[in-house]
Design a protein around this motif. Sequence first.
Motif, PDB file in Angstrom:
ATOM      1  N   ILE A  20       0.840  -1.217   0.000  1.00 22.78           N
ATOM      2  CA  ILE A  20       0.000   0.000   0.000  1.00 22.78           C
ATOM      3  C   ILE A  20       0.871   1.262   0.000  1.00 22.78           C
ATOM      4  CG2 ILE A  20      -2.014  -1.100   1.104  1.00 22.78           C
ATOM      5  CD1 ILE A  20      -1.117   0.712   3.631  1.00 22.78           C
ATOM      6  N   GLY A  21       2.161   1.074  -0.241  1.00 23.74           N
ATOM      7  CA  GLY A  21       3.036   2.236  -0.411  1.00 23.74           C
ATOM      8  C   GLY A  21       3.682   2.740   0.870  1.00 23.74           C
ATOM      9  N   ALA A  22       3.496   2.014   1.980  1.00 24.05           N
ATOM     10  CA  ALA A  22       4.142   2.439   3.239  1.00 24.05           C
ATOM     11  C   ALA A  22       5.559   1.866   3.247  1.00 24.05           C
ATOM     12  CB  ALA A  22       3.355   1.920   4.431  1.00 24.05           C
ATOM     13  N   ARG A  23       6.543   2.715   3.076  1.00 21.03           N
ATOM     14  CA  ARG A  23       7.913   2.189   3.020  1.00 21.03           C
ATOM     15  C   ARG A  23       8.423   1.895   4.429  1.00 21.03           C
ATOM     16  NH1 ARG A  23      10.689   6.213  -0.806  1.00 21.03           N
ATOM     17  NH2 ARG A  23       8.570   6.990  -1.053  1.00 21.03           N
ATOM     18  N   ILE A  24       8.466   0.645   4.760  1.00 16.78           N
ATOM     19  CA  ILE A  24       8.916   0.296   6.118  1.00 16.78           C
ATOM     20  C   ILE A  24       9.889  -0.878   6.070  1.00 16.78           C
ATOM     21  CG2 ILE A  24       6.760   1.022   7.246  1.00 16.78           C
ATOM     22  CD1 ILE A  24       6.467  -2.134   7.665  1.00 16.78           C
ATOM     23  N   ARG A  25      10.602  -1.041   7.171  1.00 19.01           N
ATOM     24  CA  ARG A  25      11.534  -2.166   7.315  1.00 19.01           C
ATOM     25  C   ARG A  25      11.091  -2.992   8.509  1.00 19.01           C
ATOM     26  NH1 ARG A  25      16.971   0.875   6.100  1.00 19.01           N
ATOM     27  NH2 ARG A  25      17.336   0.737   8.339  1.00 19.01           N
ATOM     28  N   PRO A  26      11.545  -4.243   8.585  1.00 21.12           N
ATOM     29  CA  PRO A  26      11.102  -5.072   9.711  1.00 21.12           C
ATOM     30  C   PRO A  26      11.300  -4.384  11.061  1.00 21.12           C
ATOM     31  CG  PRO A  26      12.376  -6.391   8.160  1.00 21.12           C
ATOM     32  CD  PRO A  26      12.428  -4.986   7.655  1.00 21.12           C
ATOM     33  N   GLU A  27      12.387  -3.601  11.205  1.00 20.81           N
ATOM     34  CA  GLU A  27      12.647  -2.964  12.510  1.00 20.81           C
ATOM     35  C   GLU A  27      11.620  -1.880  12.842  1.00 20.81           C
ATOM     36  OE1 GLU A  27      14.781  -3.864   9.940  1.00 20.81           O
ATOM     37  OE2 GLU A  27      15.842  -1.930   9.854  1.00 20.81           O
ATOM     38  N   THR A  28      10.903  -1.410  11.817  1.00 22.58           N
ATOM     39  CA  THR A  28       9.885  -0.380  12.076  1.00 22.58           C
ATOM     40  C   THR A  28       8.744  -0.949  12.912  1.00 22.58           C
ATOM     41  OG1 THR A  28      10.377   0.411   9.860  1.00 22.58           O
ATOM     42  CG2 THR A  28       8.466   1.392  10.918  1.00 22.58           C
ATOM     43  N   LEU A  29       8.540  -2.266  12.793  1.00 19.44           N
ATOM     44  CA  LEU A  29       7.380  -2.885  13.452  1.00 19.44           C
ATOM     45  C   LEU A  29       7.713  -3.338  14.864  1.00 19.44           C
ATOM     46  CD1 LEU A  29       6.167  -5.095  10.487  1.00 19.44           C
ATOM     47  CD2 LEU A  29       5.071  -3.024  11.350  1.00 19.44           C
ATOM     48  N   GLU A  30       6.842  -2.951  15.792  1.00 19.28           N
ATOM     49  CA  GLU A  30       7.021  -3.379  17.180  1.00 19.28           C
ATOM     50  C   GLU A  30       5.701  -3.986  17.651  1.00 19.28           C
ATOM     51  OE1 GLU A  30       7.415  -1.347  21.589  1.00 19.28           O
ATOM     52  OE2 GLU A  30       7.283  -0.085  19.798  1.00 19.28           O
ATOM     53  N   ASN A  35      -3.033  -8.409  24.239  1.00 22.61           N
ATOM     54  CA  ASN A  35      -4.082  -8.214  25.256  1.00 22.61           C
ATOM     55  C   ASN A  35      -5.430  -8.750  24.837  1.00 22.61           C
ATOM     56  OD1 ASN A  35      -2.253  -6.877  26.792  1.00 22.61           O
ATOM     57  ND2 ASN A  35      -3.004  -4.821  26.353  1.00 22.61           N
ATOM     58  N   GLY A  36      -5.649  -8.913  23.529  1.00 24.83           N
ATOM     59  CA  GLY A  36      -6.992  -9.268  23.049  1.00 24.83           C
ATOM     60  C   GLY A  36      -6.993 -10.613  22.345  1.00 24.83           C
ATOM     61  N   LEU A  37      -8.203 -11.073  22.052  1.00 21.94           N
ATOM     62  CA  LEU A  37      -8.372 -12.400  21.454  1.00 21.94           C
ATOM     63  C   LEU A  37      -8.499 -12.352  19.940  1.00 21.94           C
ATOM     64  CD1 LEU A  37     -11.038 -13.814  23.911  1.00 21.94           C
ATOM     65  CD2 LEU A  37      -8.632 -14.463  23.770  1.00 21.94           C
ATOM     66  N   ALA A  38      -8.968 -11.225  19.414  1.00 19.87           N
ATOM     67  CA  ALA A  38      -9.380 -11.214  18.013  1.00 19.87           C
ATOM     68  C   ALA A  38      -8.353 -10.578  17.076  1.00 19.87           C
ATOM     69  CB  ALA A  38     -10.716 -10.481  17.878  1.00 19.87           C
ATOM     70  N   HIS A  39      -7.392  -9.821  17.641  1.00 18.58           N
ATOM     71  CA  HIS A  39      -6.426  -9.117  16.797  1.00 18.58           C
ATOM     72  C   HIS A  39      -5.026  -9.211  17.380  1.00 18.58           C
ATOM     73  CE1 HIS A  39     -10.304  -7.159  15.984  1.00 18.58           C
ATOM     74  NE2 HIS A  39      -9.836  -6.993  14.768  1.00 18.58           N
ATOM     75  N   ARG A  40      -4.029  -9.042  16.508  1.00 20.41           N
ATOM     76  CA  ARG A  40      -2.668  -8.735  16.937  1.00 20.41           C
ATOM     77  C   ARG A  40      -2.366  -7.321  16.439  1.00 20.41           C
ATOM     78  NH1 ARG A  40       0.417 -13.796  18.038  1.00 20.41           N
ATOM     79  NH2 ARG A  40      -1.029 -14.659  19.551  1.00 20.41           N
ATOM     80  N   HIS A  41      -1.542  -6.626  17.200  1.00 23.09           N
ATOM     81  CA  HIS A  41      -1.254  -5.217  16.851  1.00 23.09           C
ATOM     82  C   HIS A  41       0.246  -4.970  16.769  1.00 23.09           C
ATOM     83  CE1 HIS A  41      -5.289  -5.090  18.677  1.00 23.09           C
ATOM     84  NE2 HIS A  41      -5.507  -4.089  17.846  1.00 23.09           N
ATOM     85  N   TRP A  42       0.655  -4.197  15.764  1.00 23.57           N
ATOM     86  CA  TRP A  42       2.048  -3.770  15.651  1.00 23.57           C
ATOM     87  C   TRP A  42       2.082  -2.259  15.524  1.00 23.57           C
ATOM     88  CZ3 TRP A  42       0.377  -8.422  13.941  1.00 23.57           C
ATOM     89  CH2 TRP A  42       1.164  -9.547  14.242  1.00 23.57           C
ATOM     90  N   ARG A  43       2.922  -1.626  16.351  1.00 24.21           N
ATOM     91  CA  ARG A  43       3.128  -0.186  16.235  1.00 24.21           C
ATOM     92  C   ARG A  43       4.133   0.052  15.108  1.00 24.21           C
ATOM     93  NH1 ARG A  43       2.409   3.689  19.934  1.00 24.21           N
ATOM     94  NH2 ARG A  43       2.083   2.225  21.637  1.00 24.21           N
ATOM     95  N   LEU A  44       3.887   1.073  14.269  1.00 29.50           N
ATOM     96  CA  LEU A  44       4.873   1.465  13.252  1.00 29.50           C
ATOM     97  C   LEU A  44       5.682   2.588  13.877  1.00 29.50           C
ATOM     98  CD1 LEU A  44       2.705  -0.062  11.527  1.00 29.50           C
ATOM     99  CD2 LEU A  44       3.249   1.510   9.671  1.00 29.50           C
ATOM    100  N   ARG A  45       6.907   2.265  14.283  1.00 28.40           N
ATOM    101  CA  ARG A  45       7.716   3.246  15.021  1.00 28.40           C
ATOM    102  C   ARG A  45       7.872   4.544  14.233  1.00 28.40           C
ATOM    103  NH1 ARG A  45      11.197  -1.280  16.404  1.00 28.40           N
ATOM    104  NH2 ARG A  45      10.880  -1.756  18.608  1.00 28.40           N
ATOM    105  N   GLY A  46       7.660   5.650  14.926  1.00 31.11           N
ATOM    106  CA  GLY A  46       7.884   6.961  14.323  1.00 31.11           C
ATOM    107  C   GLY A  46       6.783   7.409  13.369  1.00 31.11           C
ATOM    108  N   ARG A  47       5.733   6.621  13.209  1.00 39.19           N
ATOM    109  CA  ARG A  47       4.665   6.999  12.268  1.00 39.19           C
ATOM    110  C   ARG A  47       3.351   7.358  12.951  1.00 39.19           C
ATOM    111  NH1 ARG A  47       6.308   4.340   7.246  1.00 39.19           N
ATOM    112  NH2 ARG A  47       8.541   4.230   7.508  1.00 39.19           N
ATOM    113  N   GLY A  48       3.258   7.068  14.237  1.00 36.11           N
ATOM    114  CA  GLY A  48       1.996   7.338  14.932  1.00 36.11           C
ATOM    115  C   GLY A  48       0.870   6.413  14.498  1.00 36.11           C
ATOM    116  N   LEU A  49       1.234   5.231  14.011  1.00 33.49           N
ATOM    117  CA  LEU A  49       0.215   4.309  13.493  1.00 33.49           C
ATOM    118  C   LEU A  49       0.352   2.922  14.120  1.00 33.49           C
ATOM    119  CD1 LEU A  49       0.467   5.188   9.693  1.00 33.49           C
ATOM    120  CD2 LEU A  49      -1.375   5.857  11.259  1.00 33.49           C
ATOM    121  N   VAL A  50      -0.790   2.216  14.141  1.00 34.44           N
ATOM    122  CA  VAL A  50      -0.821   0.833  14.619  1.00 34.44           C
ATOM    123  C   VAL A  50      -1.479  -0.013  13.532  1.00 34.44           C
ATOM    124  CG1 VAL A  50      -2.025  -0.704  16.255  1.00 34.44           C
ATOM    125  CG2 VAL A  50      -0.846   1.324  17.112  1.00 34.44           C
TER     126      VAL A  50
END
Length: 335
Positions: A20-30, A35-50
């Motif tokens: 989708i055009g988001a230029r990221i590297r594996p290290e960007t993802l944290e 905490n939940g049952l239905a989703h997993r979440h990754w923060r995109l470091r420095g982007r303000g996005l999950v």
Amino acid sequence: MPPQAVIPKSRDLVAALTAIGARIRPETLEELPRNGLAHRHWRLRGRGLVLRVPILPGAAKALDRQATIFRRAAASGHTPALHAVLRPSRYLPAGALLVEAIGGRMPRVPEDLPALAVALAALHDLPVPRGKTPVPAIPEPFVATLTLIERNLERGAAALTSEIRQVIEGERRWAREFARENAKALRRAPRTLVVTDAHPRNFLIATDSRSGKDKAICLDLERGQYACPAIDLAHATLPTAIAWGRSGERLTSTDLRRFLDTYFRQRGPRVAQTLRPWLKPFARLIALRTTAAYAAFRASGAERVLGPEARALARKAIIHTLDAGRLAKIFAAVR
Ligand SMILES: Nc1ncnc2c1ncn2[C@@H]1O[C@H](COP(=O)(O)OP(=O)(O)O)[C@@H](O)[C@H]1O
Ligand SMILES: [Mg+2]
């Protein structure tokens, strides 16, 4: 892991985001705590996005619906903004949502309940669209909830002793009778957008940038629907749902009154008049819904998708609730 949960690998997340055009590297993802049952979440470091990735079977079909709920709920000012929808692909079979990262802390009960009341009031005040919508609009939410309860009781039967079953059976009989005797009135009960899964751990407390005051943000909109708002008021203050939190958290009748007063102050006296008669019956129904959900959860082995901290909280809450002696008292308290 429940047999069907699909957990993506880091390279799949990177590939799906790159598509989708988001230029990221594996290290960007944290990865965030599980905490939940239905989703997993990754923060995109420095982007303000999950990146919010559904992991349960059938989730691909529900992605558009969840995206629509995020879009509609945004006008409340109490939900994360939706930035992009990642369509189901070979990288992410159920797709994902890219949402605003909320910086905040878990709510504390009872201190933060008024902030939750303000958030729920804003969500419940959103306009209800007419006609067809991808967001479920339940013809009669009391009966629909009872149907869900009965399905979960069947799934969870193995986790229940005969003593517990007996207590539950009494509540189920009451719910069926209530639905039958109040069928007409229930069809006319207030309808709004509701979160459905409005327990306190589905919120974070952030700081409002304008006022500097605490502001509750509802993160988990997956089960949003048009139904009776009493469902959310019940779940946000249900003792057995609160038990799935920090130890020692509980609320008194004064705390409950403060929560409801805050909510109705936001929504006005007309809403108070039409909604108040529904609070008790829905509180009793939602107590049964949570009990049935805990039984189904315990029988399914789903706790394996949780991180260690969340798993310990889940076990404690379920042991606390699925106890014959305590359960009778829990139901007596919501009557
Ligand atoms: N927009 C967000 N910003 C920050 N953290 C988030 C966000 N959405 C989810 N989380 C984190 O992920 C956890 C689980 O989120 P939730 O929506 O409740 O997932 P589930 O649907 O699996 O229950 C939350 O407790 C929170 O820690
Ligand atoms: Mg959740």
